[in-house]
Motif scaffolding. Structure first.
Motif, PDB file in Angstrom:
ATOM      1  N   MET A   1       0.786  -1.057   0.060  1.00  0.00           N
ATOM      2  CA  MET A   1      -0.102   0.028  -0.078  1.00  0.00           C
ATOM      3  C   MET A   1       0.875   1.361   0.149  1.00  0.00           C
ATOM      4  O   MET A   1       1.675   1.234   0.756  1.00  0.00           O
ATOM      5  N   THR A   2       0.545   2.135  -0.770  1.00  0.00           N
ATOM      6  CA  THR A   2       1.458   3.216  -0.902  1.00  0.00           C
ATOM      7  C   THR A   2       0.889   4.493  -0.136  1.00  0.00           C
ATOM      8  O   THR A   2      -0.334   4.700  -0.164  1.00  0.00           O
ATOM      9  N   LYS A   3       1.875   5.059   0.634  1.00  0.00           N
ATOM     10  CA  LYS A   3       1.211   6.141   1.440  1.00  0.00           C
ATOM     11  C   LYS A   3       2.050   7.412   1.080  1.00  0.00           C
ATOM     12  O   LYS A   3       3.137   7.454   0.471  1.00  0.00           O
ATOM     13  N   THR A   4       1.439   8.558   1.074  1.00  0.00           N
ATOM     14  CA  THR A   4       1.901   9.835   0.638  1.00  0.00           C
ATOM     15  C   THR A   4       2.112  10.850   1.846  1.00  0.00           C
ATOM     16  O   THR A   4       1.377  10.936   2.869  1.00  0.00           O
ATOM     17  N   TYR A   5       3.172  11.322   1.687  1.00  0.00           N
ATOM     18  CA  TYR A   5       3.498  12.449   3.171  1.00  0.00           C
ATOM     19  C   TYR A   5       4.088  13.824   2.445  1.00  0.00           C
ATOM     20  O   TYR A   5       4.563  13.625   1.272  1.00  0.00           O
ATOM     21  N   ILE A   6       4.095  14.559   3.243  1.00  0.00           N
ATOM     22  CA  ILE A   6       5.052  15.753   3.231  1.00  0.00           C
ATOM     23  C   ILE A   6       5.956  15.535   3.931  1.00  0.00           C
ATOM     24  O   ILE A   6       6.168  15.225   5.134  1.00  0.00           O
ATOM     25  N   ALA A   7       7.484  15.756   3.251  1.00  0.00           N
ATOM     26  CA  ALA A   7       8.643  15.494   3.985  1.00  0.00           C
ATOM     27  C   ALA A   7       9.439  16.558   3.692  1.00  0.00           C
ATOM     28  O   ALA A   7       9.403  17.165   2.663  1.00  0.00           O
ATOM     29  N   THR A   8      10.322  16.869   4.606  1.00  0.00           N
ATOM     30  CA  THR A   8      11.560  17.814   4.532  1.00  0.00           C
ATOM     31  C   THR A   8      12.823  17.053   4.535  1.00  0.00           C
ATOM     32  O   THR A   8      13.237  16.170   5.365  1.00  0.00           O
ATOM     33  N   VAL A  49      11.263  20.820   0.590  1.00  0.00           N
ATOM     34  CA  VAL A  49       9.752  20.186   1.454  1.00  0.00           C
ATOM     35  C   VAL A  49       9.499  19.494   0.132  1.00  0.00           C
ATOM     36  O   VAL A  49       9.499  20.089  -1.318  1.00  0.00           O
ATOM     37  N   LEU A  50       9.276  18.167   0.018  1.00  0.00           N
ATOM     38  CA  LEU A  50       8.397  17.285  -0.893  1.00  0.00           C
ATOM     39  C   LEU A  50       7.450  16.676  -0.666  1.00  0.00           C
ATOM     40  O   LEU A  50       7.189  16.401   0.450  1.00  0.00           O
ATOM     41  N   GLU A  51       6.707  16.439  -1.722  1.00  0.00           N
ATOM     42  CA  GLU A  51       5.522  15.571  -1.594  1.00  0.00           C
ATOM     43  C   GLU A  51       6.149  13.948  -2.085  1.00  0.00           C
ATOM     44  O   GLU A  51       6.510  13.766  -3.072  1.00  0.00           O
ATOM     45  N   ILE A  52       6.124  13.122  -0.936  1.00  0.00           N
ATOM     46  CA  ILE A  52       6.785  11.846  -1.573  1.00  0.00           C
ATOM     47  C   ILE A  52       5.485  10.602  -1.192  1.00  0.00           C
ATOM     48  O   ILE A  52       4.793  10.619  -0.417  1.00  0.00           O
ATOM     49  N   ALA A  53       5.697   9.696  -2.264  1.00  0.00           N
ATOM     50  CA  ALA A  53       4.907   8.233  -1.800  1.00  0.00           C
ATOM     51  C   ALA A  53       5.851   7.289  -1.670  1.00  0.00           C
ATOM     52  O   ALA A  53       6.911   7.139  -2.306  1.00  0.00           O
ATOM     53  N   VAL A  54       5.238   6.516  -0.614  1.00  0.00           N
ATOM     54  CA  VAL A  54       6.254   5.561   0.036  1.00  0.00           C
ATOM     55  C   VAL A  54       5.470   4.088   0.097  1.00  0.00           C
ATOM     56  O   VAL A  54       4.484   4.072   0.461  1.00  0.00           O
ATOM     57  N   GLU A  55       6.303   2.974  -0.298  1.00  0.00           N
ATOM     58  CA  GLU A  55       5.590   1.734  -0.396  1.00  0.00           C
ATOM     59  C   GLU A  55       6.670   0.808   0.339  1.00  0.00           C
ATOM     60  O   GLU A  55       7.848   0.727  -0.029  1.00  0.00           O
ATOM     61  N   ALA A  56       6.232  -0.103   1.355  1.00  0.00           N
ATOM     62  CA  ALA A  56       7.101  -0.659   2.026  1.00  0.00           C
ATOM     63  C   ALA A  56       8.513  -0.256   2.458  1.00  0.00           C
ATOM     64  O   ALA A  56       9.537  -0.781   2.252  1.00  0.00           O
ATOM     65  N   ASN A  57       8.676   0.913   2.837  1.00  0.00           N
ATOM     66  CA  ASN A  57       9.665   1.625   3.423  1.00  0.00           C
ATOM     67  C   ASN A  57      10.542   2.104   2.281  1.00  0.00           C
ATOM     68  O   ASN A  57      11.741   2.410   2.328  1.00  0.00           O
ATOM     69  N   GLU A  58      10.029   2.070   0.890  1.00  0.00           N
ATOM     70  CA  GLU A  58      10.872   2.378  -0.219  1.00  0.00           C
ATOM     71  C   GLU A  58      10.263   3.566  -0.892  1.00  0.00           C
ATOM     72  O   GLU A  58       8.817   3.856  -1.029  1.00  0.00           O
ATOM     73  N   LEU A  59      10.888   4.532  -1.282  1.00  0.00           N
ATOM     74  CA  LEU A  59      10.701   6.093  -2.007  1.00  0.00           C
ATOM     75  C   LEU A  59      10.217   5.598  -3.207  1.00  0.00           C
ATOM     76  O   LEU A  59      11.088   4.713  -3.950  1.00  0.00           O
ATOM     77  N   CYS A  60       8.764   5.813  -3.685  1.00  0.00           N
ATOM     78  CA  CYS A  60       8.440   5.594  -4.974  1.00  0.00           C
ATOM     79  C   CYS A  60       8.416   6.701  -6.117  1.00  0.00           C
ATOM     80  O   CYS A  60       8.580   6.849  -7.068  1.00  0.00           O
ATOM     81  N   GLU A  61       8.154   7.997  -5.324  1.00  0.00           N
ATOM     82  CA  GLU A  61       7.955   9.292  -6.020  1.00  0.00           C
ATOM     83  C   GLU A  61       8.103  10.148  -5.167  1.00  0.00           C
ATOM     84  O   GLU A  61       7.972   9.968  -3.942  1.00  0.00           O
ATOM     85  N   ALA A  62       8.850  11.301  -5.683  1.00  0.00           N
ATOM     86  CA  ALA A  62       9.070  12.497  -4.972  1.00  0.00           C
ATOM     87  C   ALA A  62       8.935  13.888  -5.793  1.00  0.00           C
ATOM     88  O   ALA A  62       9.441  13.744  -7.036  1.00  0.00           O
ATOM     89  N   GLU A  63       8.054  14.805  -5.411  1.00  0.00           N
ATOM     90  CA  GLU A  63       7.989  15.884  -5.985  1.00  0.00           C
ATOM     91  C   GLU A  63       8.173  17.020  -5.263  1.00  0.00           C
ATOM     92  O   GLU A  63       7.742  17.122  -4.216  1.00  0.00           O
ATOM     93  N   TYR A  64       9.248  17.955  -5.730  1.00  0.00           N
ATOM     94  CA  TYR A  64       9.616  19.100  -5.178  1.00  0.00           C
ATOM     95  C   TYR A  64       8.428  20.148  -5.011  1.00  0.00           C
ATOM     96  O   TYR A  64       7.888  20.568  -6.135  1.00  0.00           O
ATOM     97  N   LEU A  65       8.249  20.826  -3.799  1.00  0.00           N
ATOM     98  CA  LEU A  65       7.129  21.917  -3.616  1.00  0.00           C
ATOM     99  C   LEU A  65       8.033  23.104  -3.189  1.00  0.00           C
ATOM    100  O   LEU A  65       8.381  23.354  -2.175  1.00  0.00           O
ATOM    101  N   PRO A  66       8.363  24.040  -4.350  1.00  0.00           N
ATOM    102  CA  PRO A  66       9.084  25.065  -4.122  1.00  0.00           C
ATOM    103  C   PRO A  66       8.709  26.124  -3.231  1.00  0.00           C
ATOM    104  O   PRO A  66       9.264  26.924  -2.347  1.00  0.00           O
ATOM    105  N   GLU A  67       7.305  26.358  -3.368  1.00  0.00           N
ATOM    106  CA  GLU A  67       6.524  27.399  -2.722  1.00  0.00           C
ATOM    107  C   GLU A  67       6.537  27.015  -1.284  1.00  0.00           C
ATOM    108  O   GLU A  67       6.473  27.878  -0.381  1.00  0.00           O
TER     109      GLU A  67
END
Length: 91
Positions: A1-8, A49-67
């Motif tokens: 299951m993929t979870k989405t987080y805001i990460a710094t 600061v990024l919006e990231i998608a994580v599945e099984a403790n692995e980074l699946c996707e990362a989008e940079y949020l400049p604002e």
């Protein structure tokens, strides 16, 4: 299951490992260490600061949020300035 987080991106260790801190409701809830090259080039700096998608403790996707990065960094600087003022008033 993929979870989405805001990460710094808290820090980069030895120039290659990015330590990402996950946030929920302005609280740090977890961290993930990833190879810095898996992040977008513009996000490969401390404080990003990024919006990231994580599945099984692995980074699946990362989008940079400049604002959000800029707003977050300004907020941190304001807090540091307030603390500095309070400390200097104690002298």
């Amino acid at each position: 299951m993929t979870k989405t987080y805001i990460a710094t991106l808290d820090r980069i260790v030895d120039g290659q490992t990015a330590v990402l801190l996950f946030e929920e409701d302005d609280e740090t809830v977890d961290q993930l260490d990833v190879d810095v090259t898996t992040l977008p080039p513009e996000a490969q700096h401390e404080g990003a600061v990024l919006e990231i998608a994580v599945e099984a403790n692995e980074l699946c996707e990362a989008e940079y949020l400049p604002e959000v990065t800029q707003s977050h960094n300004e907020s941190v600087q304001e807090r540091l300035d307030r603390l500095s003022t309070k400390l200097s008033e104690k002298d």
